[in-house]
Design a protein around this motif. Structure first.
Motif, PDB file in Angstrom:
ATOM      1  N   ALA A 123       3.108  -0.793   4.209  1.00  0.00           N
ATOM      2  CA  ALA A 123       2.713   0.428   3.906  1.00  0.00           C
ATOM      3  C   ALA A 123       3.722   1.371   3.879  1.00  0.00           C
ATOM      4  O   ALA A 123       4.696   1.393   4.648  1.00  0.00           O
ATOM      5  CB  ALA A 123       1.631   0.846   5.017  1.00  0.00           C
ATOM      6  N   SER A 124       3.502   2.133   2.963  1.00  0.00           N
ATOM      7  CA  SER A 124       4.625   3.311   2.585  1.00  0.00           C
ATOM      8  C   SER A 124       4.379   4.541   2.223  1.00  0.00           C
ATOM      9  O   SER A 124       2.944   4.451   1.625  1.00  0.00           O
ATOM     10  CB  SER A 124       5.898   3.065   1.753  1.00  0.00           C
ATOM     11  OG  SER A 124       5.292   2.376   0.606  1.00  0.00           O
ATOM     12  N   GLY A 125       4.787   5.863   2.249  1.00  0.00           N
ATOM     13  CA  GLY A 125       4.272   6.932   1.419  1.00  0.00           C
ATOM     14  C   GLY A 125       5.313   7.643   0.699  1.00  0.00           C
ATOM     15  O   GLY A 125       6.502   7.618   0.993  1.00  0.00           O
ATOM     16  N   LEU A 126       5.081   8.429  -0.234  1.00  0.00           N
ATOM     17  CA  LEU A 126       6.036   9.369  -0.967  1.00  0.00           C
ATOM     18  C   LEU A 126       5.422  10.579  -0.936  1.00  0.00           C
ATOM     19  O   LEU A 126       4.258  10.966  -1.114  1.00  0.00           O
ATOM     20  CB  LEU A 126       5.907   8.811  -2.496  1.00  0.00           C
ATOM     21  CG  LEU A 126       6.555   7.514  -2.649  1.00  0.00           C
ATOM     22  CD1 LEU A 126       6.211   7.087  -4.030  1.00  0.00           C
ATOM     23  CD2 LEU A 126       8.022   7.102  -2.117  1.00  0.00           C
ATOM     24  N   SER A 127       6.402  11.667  -0.379  1.00  0.00           N
ATOM     25  CA  SER A 127       6.023  13.214  -0.536  1.00  0.00           C
ATOM     26  C   SER A 127       6.879  13.976  -1.395  1.00  0.00           C
ATOM     27  O   SER A 127       7.996  13.990  -1.066  1.00  0.00           O
ATOM     28  CB  SER A 127       6.041  13.574   0.905  1.00  0.00           C
ATOM     29  OG  SER A 127       5.265  12.979   1.768  1.00  0.00           O
ATOM     30  N   VAL A 128       6.341  14.331  -2.491  1.00  0.00           N
ATOM     31  CA  VAL A 128       7.379  15.021  -3.326  1.00  0.00           C
ATOM     32  C   VAL A 128       7.104  16.396  -2.882  1.00  0.00           C
ATOM     33  O   VAL A 128       6.328  17.131  -2.340  1.00  0.00           O
ATOM     34  CB  VAL A 128       6.579  14.759  -4.843  1.00  0.00           C
ATOM     35  CG1 VAL A 128       5.338  15.579  -5.092  1.00  0.00           C
ATOM     36  CG2 VAL A 128       7.619  15.394  -5.678  1.00  0.00           C
ATOM     37  N   VAL A 137       1.005  -1.125  -0.016  1.00  0.00           N
ATOM     38  CA  VAL A 137      -0.059   0.165   0.092  1.00  0.00           C
ATOM     39  C   VAL A 137       0.992   1.269  -0.097  1.00  0.00           C
ATOM     40  O   VAL A 137       1.701   1.535   1.019  1.00  0.00           O
ATOM     41  CB  VAL A 137      -1.197  -0.099   1.148  1.00  0.00           C
ATOM     42  CG1 VAL A 137      -1.988   1.311   1.216  1.00  0.00           C
ATOM     43  CG2 VAL A 137      -1.794  -1.180   1.332  1.00  0.00           C
ATOM     44  N   ILE A 138       0.887   2.113  -1.000  1.00  0.00           N
ATOM     45  CA  ILE A 138       1.750   3.174  -0.997  1.00  0.00           C
ATOM     46  C   ILE A 138       0.726   4.398  -1.212  1.00  0.00           C
ATOM     47  O   ILE A 138      -0.256   4.764  -2.108  1.00  0.00           O
ATOM     48  CB  ILE A 138       2.456   2.786  -2.646  1.00  0.00           C
ATOM     49  CG1 ILE A 138       3.428   1.753  -2.383  1.00  0.00           C
ATOM     50  CG2 ILE A 138       3.378   4.266  -2.716  1.00  0.00           C
ATOM     51  CD1 ILE A 138       4.370   1.532  -3.506  1.00  0.00           C
ATOM     52  N   GLY A 139       1.245   5.483  -0.392  1.00  0.00           N
ATOM     53  CA  GLY A 139       0.489   6.747  -0.647  1.00  0.00           C
ATOM     54  C   GLY A 139       1.135   7.836  -1.318  1.00  0.00           C
ATOM     55  O   GLY A 139       2.590   7.965  -1.071  1.00  0.00           O
TER      56      GLY A 139
END
Length: 346
Positions: free
Chosen positions: A197-202, A138-140
């Motif tokens: 679960a992970s997340g990417l913030s540009v 799951v990637i946000g």
């Protein structure tokens, strides 16, 4: 695939028959969630989601009930009036699609308006869908305004409950408290239920956070590919980014005040890049960020013009490289810095 968790069916409806989302090896898909609103500087999240649906094969899987999840008084839909009567209304949407990358590998995309209400029930409904479809990751996606220049490649930071799987992507590296979002809660609850679960913030230049910034969308989707092995085309976003870069450069060129601000940001960016091995933080030099006075009245005029002129018609970046525009109202107030928070754009 036609089973649906009864206690959560009021929040969404499943398509029947459901699209096939297992790959050739029989393993489950990746879920990418791209919720617009709180952390969508430069409309990068909305542009990325729209690009995935338009550039790749896409089938609707589930539709969430915005009547249950959205406060229309907080984010009022836009209604069309032709002078005599009301003819149309643009209601918010929140959907899950099955998408296939350029090699035919399926993955899921949950995209649309961030829920205002019933966060825990929404997250639990998504979790049940994750388990229903055998999702493996799951990637946000998030986009936050930062003191970075438009003249440098878009940067991002990553976070997740299995840091070793993030590879060489930069991390935040420090503890903080910040206003939550539904995307953050989703990542937290997935982790607590032992899902990866992970997340990417540009990072979007803070002086362009109110207009479309497709370079950030391209960086997000490239990072998704790096984490998952998905083959995602970004040429249309790159073309749109080149158009935006050209427009901004024309406005900056010859304006000594704005050039000075951009040069200062370039210096700060380059210093950070050189010190990245020592985990230097882009947030550490907050006192050195330019002020609104430094940007000046001309830059304010420029941003107002870009907000109305860039990407007219709300279209996804296309073959001609013209950027799209995300027209959904966003009444969330900017929050603190962080992986999904938003410092006030200057």
């Amino acid at each position: 695939m036609d089973e649906r968790p009864a206690e959560h069916s009021a929040l969404y409806s499943l398509e029947f028959p459901a699209p096939q989302v297992s790959n050739d090896e029989g393993t489950g898909p990746v879920l990418v969630h791209a919720l617009e609103g709180f952390a969508d500087a430069g409309h990068a999240v909305a542009l990325a989601a729209r690009h995935l649906r338009d550039a790749l094969d896409s089938e609707l899987v589930a539709t969430f009930s915005t009547d249950e999840l959205i406060d229309y008084r907080s984010r009022r839909p836009t209604v069309t009036f032709d002078g005599n009567t009301f003819t149309d209304i643009e209601m918010p949407s929140l959907t899950m699609h099955a998408i296939r990358d350029t090699t035919g590998r399926p993955f899921l995309l949950l995209a649309g308006s961030e829920p205002d209400l019933r966060w825990e029930q929404f997250v639990e409904a998504v979790r049940r869908l994750v388990e229903h479809f055998g999702v493996t990751d799951v990637i946000g996606l998030n986009a936050i305004p930062m003191a970075v220049p438009h003249t440098r490649p878009a940067s991002l930071t990553a976070h997740g409950n299995e840091p070793d799987r993030l590879g060489d992507l930069p991390r935040w590296g420090s503890e903080m408290k910040l206003p939550a979002s539904a995307s953050m809660l989703l990542e937290l609850r997935m982790s607590q239920h032992d899902h990866r679960a992970s997340g990417l913030s540009v990072h979007v230049p803070h002086y362009l956070s109110q207009t479309d910034y497709p370079a950030a969308s391209a960086r997000l989707l490239t990072a998704v590919g790096e984490l998952t092995g998905l083959q995602i085309p970004v040429a249309a976003l790159d073309n749109a980014a080149a158009k935006v870069r050209e427009q901004v450069d024309k406005e900056v060129d010859g304006n000594a005040e704005i050039e000075g601000v951009v040069q200062a940001l370039e210096s700060q960016y380059d210093t950070f890049a050189q010190a990245q091995a020592q985990r230097a933080s882009l947030l550490a030099a907050e006192a050195d960020l330019p002020t609104g006075d430094e940007l000046g009245a001309e830059l304010e005029r420029f941003l107002a013009q870009q907000t109305s002129d860039v990407g007219q018609g709300g279209q996804e970046p296309g073959a001609n490289g013209e950027p799209g525009r995300e027209d959904e109202p966003d009444d969330d107030e900017p929050g603190d810095d962080g992986p999904g928070g938003s410092p006030s754009p200057i």
